[in-house]
Design an enzyme around this catalytic site. Structure first.
Site, PDB file in Angstrom:
ATOM      1  N   HIS A  33      -6.653   7.856  -5.274  1.00  0.00           N
ATOM      2  CA  HIS A  33      -7.865   7.644  -4.471  1.00  0.00           C
ATOM      3  C   HIS A  33      -8.207   8.785  -3.521  1.00  0.00           C
ATOM      4  CE1 HIS A  33      -5.158   6.860  -1.166  1.00  0.00           C
ATOM      5  NE2 HIS A  33      -6.177   6.847  -0.345  1.00  0.00           N
TER       6      HIS A  33
HETATM    7  N1  UDP Z   1      -2.639  -1.222  -1.358  1.00  0.00           N
HETATM    8  C1  UDP Z   1      -3.011  -2.545  -1.592  1.00  0.00           C
HETATM    9  N2  UDP Z   1      -3.674  -2.822  -2.762  1.00  0.00           N
HETATM   10  C2  UDP Z   1      -3.979  -1.884  -3.693  1.00  0.00           C
HETATM   11  C3  UDP Z   1      -3.579  -0.543  -3.446  1.00  0.00           C
HETATM   12  C4  UDP Z   1      -2.927  -0.246  -2.259  1.00  0.00           C
HETATM   13  O1  UDP Z   1      -2.751  -3.426  -0.784  1.00  0.00           O
HETATM   14  O2  UDP Z   1      -4.588  -2.218  -4.715  1.00  0.00           O
HETATM   15  C5  UDP Z   1      -1.949  -0.898  -0.102  1.00  0.00           C
HETATM   16  C6  UDP Z   1      -0.644  -0.173  -0.284  1.00  0.00           C
HETATM   17  O3  UDP Z   1       0.411  -1.087  -0.512  1.00  0.00           O
HETATM   18  C7  UDP Z   1      -0.500   0.580   1.019  1.00  0.00           C
HETATM   19  C8  UDP Z   1      -1.909   0.864   1.402  1.00  0.00           C
HETATM   20  O4  UDP Z   1      -2.745  -0.001   0.628  1.00  0.00           O
HETATM   21  O5  UDP Z   1       0.099  -0.207   2.019  1.00  0.00           O
HETATM   22  C9  UDP Z   1      -2.235   2.288   1.113  1.00  0.00           C
HETATM   23  O6  UDP Z   1      -3.559   2.518   1.289  1.00  0.00           O
HETATM   24  P1  UDP Z   1      -4.305   3.716   0.584  1.00  0.00           P
HETATM   25  O7  UDP Z   1      -3.535   4.140  -0.605  1.00  0.00           O
HETATM   26  O8  UDP Z   1      -5.714   3.273   0.387  1.00  0.00           O
HETATM   27  O9  UDP Z   1      -4.354   4.841   1.719  1.00  0.00           O
HETATM   28  P2  UDP Z   1      -3.326   5.914   2.271  1.00  0.00           P
HETATM   29  O10 UDP Z   1      -2.000   5.270   2.490  1.00  0.00           O
HETATM   30  O11 UDP Z   1      -3.284   7.044   1.305  1.00  0.00           O
HETATM   31  O12 UDP Z   1      -3.942   6.351   3.567  1.00  0.00           O
END
Ligand code: UDP
Length: 397
Positions: A238
């Site tokens: 993403h």
């Molecule tokens: N997550 C979720 N459902 C999904 C994909 C990710 O609950 O379908 C959770 C994941 O477990 C983690 C968080 O979203 O705790 C991560 O968010 P994201 O990947 O959007 O952002 P980043 O961590 O890169 O800022």
């Protein structure tokens, strides 16, 4: 009484707010009749707006509904940030807040930091000090700006604490408070304090411990996707560096198609990524019986997928750490990471978006045993944060 404005906007911030809210609740319960209660008002910028990226998390993770919703999702980045700043500034002028709490590195973090600084309200940044050293990433700019404005910078790791030290932000033990040159006549609420960091651990580790058992009881995702007896890898994509770059997306998907010949690939598709996939790519993925394209899942479902996957491929900051928390090897679909510890521990490999490097990393890691080590605190990061926020205000009164 301390009154905080907590700003969320994107999915990971809502998840982090769950840990922070639990800690505030337990702090207040242990100080029922004292004047040290902490109240929070949650402001949601609307950066993420689909039900399965936002609203459903509040109910599942027991977070109070946001009192203010700015509804700025879907706008171009600069306009979105501008409207967020205006909305947050408006709230800060209408109601008196003692501090603003920010999480992570999104546009909502950036906007909250700027609005709070302009209103002279102290900023508490949770997940401060992380650096990828790649300034083409919007997240890197957001975290640098937020850190430079914050009063207390809560770091999750010793690397983050070191990064801040190198930028001139001392850890609390070494900070002199308040600034030595401030004259007595300026002693009021706005007395400047030297910003300082406090290493508290990772609130996402708190969440991993808190929600893991609950996920085993409540989630049925493995049964629903017929994965109980079937080895699979979990993938998420993403970050703008991949989702907004057709060559990167094509290459990563090519790697997933190769891996899918060996074991199933589960891909919960982020709306940003979905919007960039061509109809042809989407068709090709949907037609592949070994790749399961699904909508974003709830946090409890995600935990179950992470715990039961054989390996995780991701460009997400949160997911790469969760892989480590649950003892899973991880192929990081980026060239650098802020969470360097897991790479140094041999649990993850940085593969970028290069198809061959991704497959090579997968091959190297697929049978790897990852032994969770204590890199992200004691599981009480949020409690340490709440305690420090209380101390911050008592030292000023
Ligand atoms: N997550 C979720 N459902 C999904 C994909 C990710 O609950 O379908 C959770 C994941 O477990 C983690 C968080 O979203 O705790 C991560 O968010 P994201 O990947 O959007 O952002 P980043 O961590 O890169 O800022």
């Amino acid at each position: 009484m301390i009154h905080l404005l907590t700003i969320v906007g994107a999915r990971p911030q809502i998840i982090k707010a769950a840990a922070f809210t639990r800690a505030i609740n337990s702090w207040n319960c242990s100080r029922l009749f004292q004047n040290e209660q902490i109240t929070q008002t949650i402001l949601h910028t609307g950066q993420h707006f689909d039900n399965n990226m936002s609203a459903s998390f509040f109910a599942e993770l027991d977070i109070p509904a946001p009192a203010i919703h700015l509804g700025v999702g879907g706008l171009p980045a600069s306009e979105q940030v501008a409207r967020m700043i205006m909305g947050i500034a408006d709230e800060l002028s209408r109601n008196k807040y003692d501090g603003v709490v920010l999480f992570g590195d999104t546009n909502s973090t950036l906007a909250g930091a700027i609005a709070a600084a302009q209103a002279h309200v102290p900023v508490f940044h949770i997940e401060a000090g992380l650096r990828s050293w790649n300034r083409t990433m919007p997240e890197e700019i957001n975290r640098i700006v937020a850190d430079s404005i914050s009063s207390v910078l809560f770091t999750p790791t010793s690397q983050a604490t070191q990064n801040l030290l190198a930028e001139g932000v001392p850890s609390k033990e070494n900070a002199i408070l308040p600034l030595p040159h401030v004259s007595d006549s300026s002693k009021d609420d706005a007395t400047p304090h030297r910003p300082y960091s406090v290493q508290v651990g990772d609130v996402m580790y708190d969440n991993a411990l808190h929600f893991s058992r609950m996920a085993e009881k409540r989630s049925h995702i493995l049964e629903q996707l017929c994965l109980t007896d079937c080895p699979f890898v979990l993938a998420t994509i993403h970050r703008p560096v991949n989702a907004d770059n057709m060559a990167h997306l094509t290459s990563i998907i090519g790697a997933l198609e190769t891996i899918a010949k060996e074991q199933r690939v589960i891909l919960p598709l982020h709306p940003r990524t979905k919007s960039h996939l061509s109809p042809q790519m989407l068709g090709q993925l949907t037609a592949n019986d070994h790749i399961l394209l699904i909508e974003p899942v709830s946090f409890l479902d995600m935990i179950m997928l992470e715990k039961h996957a054989s390996l995780i491929l991701t460009d997400s900051g949160g997911v790469q750490k969760e892989a480590f928390f649950y003892g899973k090897p991880c192929v990081i679909l980026r060239k650098e990471t802020e969470w360097t510890e897991i790479v140094h521990a041999g649990a993850a490999i940085l593969a970028g978006a290069d198809k061959l490097r991704i497959i090579e990393a997968y091959t190297l890691l697929k049978n790897k045993q990852v032994h969770p080590a204590n890199l992200y605190g004691d599981g009480l990061a949020s409690e340490h944060i709440v305690k420090e926020i209380s101390r911050f205000f008592s030292s000023r009164s």
